[in-house]
Design a protein around this motif. Structure first.
Motif, PDB file in Angstrom:
ATOM      1  N   ALA A   1     -43.227 -47.908 -33.576  1.00  0.00           N
ATOM      2  CA  ALA A   1     -44.539 -48.362 -33.086  1.00  0.00           C
ATOM      3  C   ALA A   1     -44.428 -49.751 -32.476  1.00  0.00           C
ATOM      4  N   LEU A   2     -43.700 -50.634 -33.115  1.00  0.00           N
ATOM      5  CA  LEU A   2     -43.519 -51.977 -32.568  1.00  0.00           C
ATOM      6  C   LEU A   2     -42.829 -51.914 -31.210  1.00  0.00           C
ATOM      7  N   GLY A   3     -41.823 -51.068 -31.073  1.00  0.00           N
ATOM      8  CA  GLY A   3     -41.094 -50.925 -29.815  1.00  0.00           C
ATOM      9  C   GLY A   3     -41.909 -50.297 -28.706  1.00  0.00           C
ATOM     10  N   ALA A   4     -42.990 -49.610 -29.063  1.00  0.00           N
ATOM     11  CA  ALA A   4     -43.827 -48.926 -28.069  1.00  0.00           C
ATOM     12  C   ALA A   4     -45.019 -49.773 -27.642  1.00  0.00           C
ATOM     13  N   THR A   5     -44.935 -51.083 -27.861  1.00  0.00           N
ATOM     14  CA  THR A   5     -46.043 -51.961 -27.495  1.00  0.00           C
ATOM     15  C   THR A   5     -45.603 -53.077 -26.558  1.00  0.00           C
ATOM     16  N   GLY A   6     -44.433 -52.923 -25.930  1.00  0.00           N
ATOM     17  CA  GLY A   6     -43.902 -53.997 -25.103  1.00  0.00           C
ATOM     18  C   GLY A   6     -43.768 -53.642 -23.641  1.00  0.00           C
ATOM     19  N   ASP A   7     -42.884 -54.376 -22.977  1.00  0.00           N
ATOM     20  CA  ASP A   7     -42.658 -54.181 -21.546  1.00  0.00           C
ATOM     21  C   ASP A   7     -41.588 -53.143 -21.238  1.00  0.00           C
ATOM     22  N   GLU A   8     -40.845 -52.693 -22.239  1.00  0.00           N
ATOM     23  CA  GLU A   8     -39.785 -51.701 -22.014  1.00  0.00           C
ATOM     24  C   GLU A   8     -40.205 -50.302 -22.452  1.00  0.00           C
ATOM     25  N   ALA A   9     -41.244 -50.223 -23.248  1.00  0.00           N
ATOM     26  CA  ALA A   9     -41.798 -48.943 -23.695  1.00  0.00           C
ATOM     27  C   ALA A   9     -43.249 -49.186 -24.078  1.00  0.00           C
ATOM     28  N   HIS A  10     -44.063 -48.195 -23.803  1.00  0.00           N
ATOM     29  CA  HIS A  10     -45.489 -48.334 -24.090  1.00  0.00           C
ATOM     30  C   HIS A  10     -46.032 -46.969 -24.469  1.00  0.00           C
ATOM     31  N   GLN A  11     -46.813 -46.909 -25.529  1.00  0.00           N
ATOM     32  CA  GLN A  11     -47.430 -45.660 -25.945  1.00  0.00           C
ATOM     33  C   GLN A  11     -48.936 -45.788 -25.802  1.00  0.00           C
ATOM     34  N   PHE A  12     -49.538 -44.736 -25.263  1.00  0.00           N
ATOM     35  CA  PHE A  12     -50.985 -44.669 -25.122  1.00  0.00           C
ATOM     36  C   PHE A  12     -51.521 -43.564 -26.019  1.00  0.00           C
ATOM     37  N   VAL A  13     -52.727 -43.775 -26.518  1.00  0.00           N
ATOM     38  CA  VAL A  13     -53.385 -42.777 -27.353  1.00  0.00           C
ATOM     39  C   VAL A  13     -54.786 -42.528 -26.817  1.00  0.00           C
ATOM     40  N   ALA A  14     -55.279 -41.331 -27.099  1.00  0.00           N
ATOM     41  CA  ALA A  14     -56.665 -40.971 -26.781  1.00  0.00           C
ATOM     42  C   ALA A  14     -57.426 -41.018 -28.091  1.00  0.00           C
ATOM     43  N   ALA A  15     -58.235 -42.072 -28.266  1.00  0.00           N
ATOM     44  CA  ALA A  15     -58.955 -42.289 -29.519  1.00  0.00           C
ATOM     45  C   ALA A  15     -60.387 -41.793 -29.403  1.00  0.00           C
ATOM     46  N   ALA A  16     -60.806 -41.030 -30.408  1.00  0.00           N
ATOM     47  CA  ALA A  16     -62.185 -40.541 -30.487  1.00  0.00           C
ATOM     48  C   ALA A  16     -63.065 -41.609 -31.141  1.00  0.00           C
ATOM     49  N   PRO A  17     -64.385 -41.502 -30.987  1.00  0.00           N
ATOM     50  CA  PRO A  17     -65.282 -42.475 -31.618  1.00  0.00           C
ATOM     51  C   PRO A  17     -65.098 -42.585 -33.135  1.00  0.00           C
ATOM     52  N   ASP A  18     -64.672 -41.494 -33.782  1.00  0.00           N
ATOM     53  CA  ASP A  18     -64.464 -41.540 -35.229  1.00  0.00           C
ATOM     54  C   ASP A  18     -63.116 -42.133 -35.624  1.00  0.00           C
ATOM     55  N   GLY A  19     -62.326 -42.568 -34.625  1.00  0.00           N
ATOM     56  CA  GLY A  19     -61.028 -43.178 -34.900  1.00  0.00           C
ATOM     57  C   GLY A  19     -59.867 -42.209 -34.886  1.00  0.00           C
ATOM     58  N   SER A  20     -60.133 -40.914 -34.841  1.00  0.00           N
ATOM     59  CA  SER A  20     -59.041 -39.938 -34.780  1.00  0.00           C
ATOM     60  C   SER A  20     -58.407 -39.955 -33.392  1.00  0.00           C
ATOM     61  N   TRP A  21     -57.194 -39.481 -33.310  1.00  0.00           N
ATOM     62  CA  TRP A  21     -56.470 -39.440 -32.038  1.00  0.00           C
ATOM     63  C   TRP A  21     -56.363 -38.008 -31.549  1.00  0.00           C
ATOM     64  N   ALA A  22     -56.714 -37.793 -30.293  1.00  0.00           N
ATOM     65  CA  ALA A  22     -56.657 -36.463 -29.696  1.00  0.00           C
ATOM     66  C   ALA A  22     -55.363 -36.226 -28.941  1.00  0.00           C
ATOM     67  N   GLY A  23     -54.655 -37.293 -28.580  1.00  0.00           N
ATOM     68  CA  GLY A  23     -53.425 -37.106 -27.821  1.00  0.00           C
ATOM     69  C   GLY A  23     -52.677 -38.405 -27.653  1.00  0.00           C
ATOM     70  N   THR A  24     -51.485 -38.274 -27.088  1.00  0.00           N
ATOM     71  CA  THR A  24     -50.611 -39.435 -26.895  1.00  0.00           C
ATOM     72  C   THR A  24     -49.614 -39.179 -25.773  1.00  0.00           C
ATOM     73  N   ILE A  25     -49.119 -40.257 -25.217  1.00  0.00           N
ATOM     74  CA  ILE A  25     -48.044 -40.219 -24.227  1.00  0.00           C
ATOM     75  C   ILE A  25     -47.285 -41.539 -24.342  1.00  0.00           C
ATOM     76  N   SER A  26     -45.980 -41.480 -24.167  1.00  0.00           N
ATOM     77  CA  SER A  26     -45.164 -42.700 -24.188  1.00  0.00           C
ATOM     78  C   SER A  26     -44.478 -42.867 -22.842  1.00  0.00           C
ATOM     79  N   VAL A  27     -44.276 -44.125 -22.468  1.00  0.00           N
ATOM     80  CA  VAL A  27     -43.654 -44.472 -21.194  1.00  0.00           C
ATOM     81  C   VAL A  27     -42.450 -45.362 -21.484  1.00  0.00           C
ATOM     82  N   LEU A  28     -41.277 -44.948 -21.023  1.00  0.00           N
ATOM     83  CA  LEU A  28     -40.052 -45.716 -21.187  1.00  0.00           C
ATOM     84  C   LEU A  28     -39.654 -46.299 -19.840  1.00  0.00           C
ATOM     85  N   VAL A  29     -39.339 -47.578 -19.789  1.00  0.00           N
ATOM     86  CA  VAL A  29     -38.898 -48.214 -18.547  1.00  0.00           C
ATOM     87  C   VAL A  29     -37.393 -48.012 -18.413  1.00  0.00           C
TER      88      VAL A  29
END
Length: 185
Positions: free
Chosen positions: A52-80
Motif C-alpha cells: 500500500a505504501l508503494g502504491a501511493t508514490g510517483d512510481e506506482a499508484h493505486q486508485f479505488v472506487a469508494a462508495a458513500p458507505d466507505g466500501s470499495w467497488a473496484g481498484t486499478i494500479s498503475v506502474l511507471v
C-alpha cells in the motif's frame, strides 16, 4: 450508487488486502491475475503495508472506487516503466510508459461505469506525471479473457502485437494492449 474515484492511502492496507483477496476469488481470476488467492492470503500484514505504501508514490499508484458507505467497488494500479527500469512483465520499456495492473470491479458494480472511471483515473494520472512525458499506457490480457479484452478495446486500447507467455501455463499467452498519448497541439 455514486462512487468517488480516489488514490489509495497508505494506511488503507487492510482494505487493499481485502479487495485483492476478493478479486482473486472471482471466477475470472485464473485468467486475470498472476497470483492465486492462497498465495496472497498467506502473505503477512507487513507485505500488505509495504504494498500500500508503494502504491501511493510517483512510481506506482493505486486508485479505488469508494462508495458513500466507505466500501470499495473496484481498484486499478498503475506502474511507471521507464527504459532504464526493471522489467516487471513482458518486454523492457522502449519509451516512458505506464502499465495498468490489478484491475478489479466487484460483480455488483459491473456495468455501472466504475471500470471506465477507474481507467480514466489511471490514464489521466499517467499523462499528468512529471519528468519525461509518458508516451503510452499498456496492459496485458490473457488470451482467454475476452470480456476484459472487449472492455479495453471499447476504452480505446489496441493490441500492440506483443505477447508474453503466461507464467505456469506453457501454451497460454498474454496479449499486450496499448493506448498512445494524444498528440499535444
Amino acid at each position: 450508487m455514486e462512487y468517488v474515484i480516489r488514490a489509495l492511502r497508505a494506511d488503507e492496507w487492510a482494505k487493499a488486502r481485502e479487495i485483492r483477496l476478493a478479486a482473486l476469488q472471482d471466477p475470472a481470476a485464473p485468467v486475470a491475475f498472476l497470483e492465486t488467492y492462497e498465495q496472497a492470503a498467506a502473505r503477512p500484514d507487513s507485505f500488505w503495508q509495504a504494498r500500500a505504501l508503494g502504491a501511493t508514490g510517483d512510481e506506482a499508484h493505486q486508485f479505488v472506487a469508494a462508495a458513500p458507505d466507505g466500501s470499495w467497488a473496484g481498484t486499478i494500479s498503475v506502474l511507471v516503466e521507464r527504459p532504464d527500469s526493471e522489467v516487471r512483465f513482458g518486454e523492457a520499456a522502449k519509451t516512458d510508459q505506464t502499465h495498468l495492473v490489478g484491475v478489479y470491479v466487484r460483480p455488483e458494480a459491473r456495468g455501472s461505469g466504475v471500470a471506465d472511471a477507474l481507467f480514466r483515473a489511471g490514464v489521466e494520472w499517467s499523462w499528468a506525471l512529471g519528468g519525461d512525458p509518458i508516451r503510452r499506457v499498456r496492459l496485458y490480457v490473457h488470451e482467454r479473457n475476452s470480456r476484459a479484452a472487449a472492455f479495453y478495446r471499447r476504452f480505446g486500447f489496441v493490441a500492440s502485437g506483443a505477447t508474453a507467455p503466461v507464467p505456469g501455463e506453457e501454451t497460454a499467452q498474454e496479449h499486450e494492449y496499448e493506448l498512445l498519448r494524444p498528440e499535444q497541439s
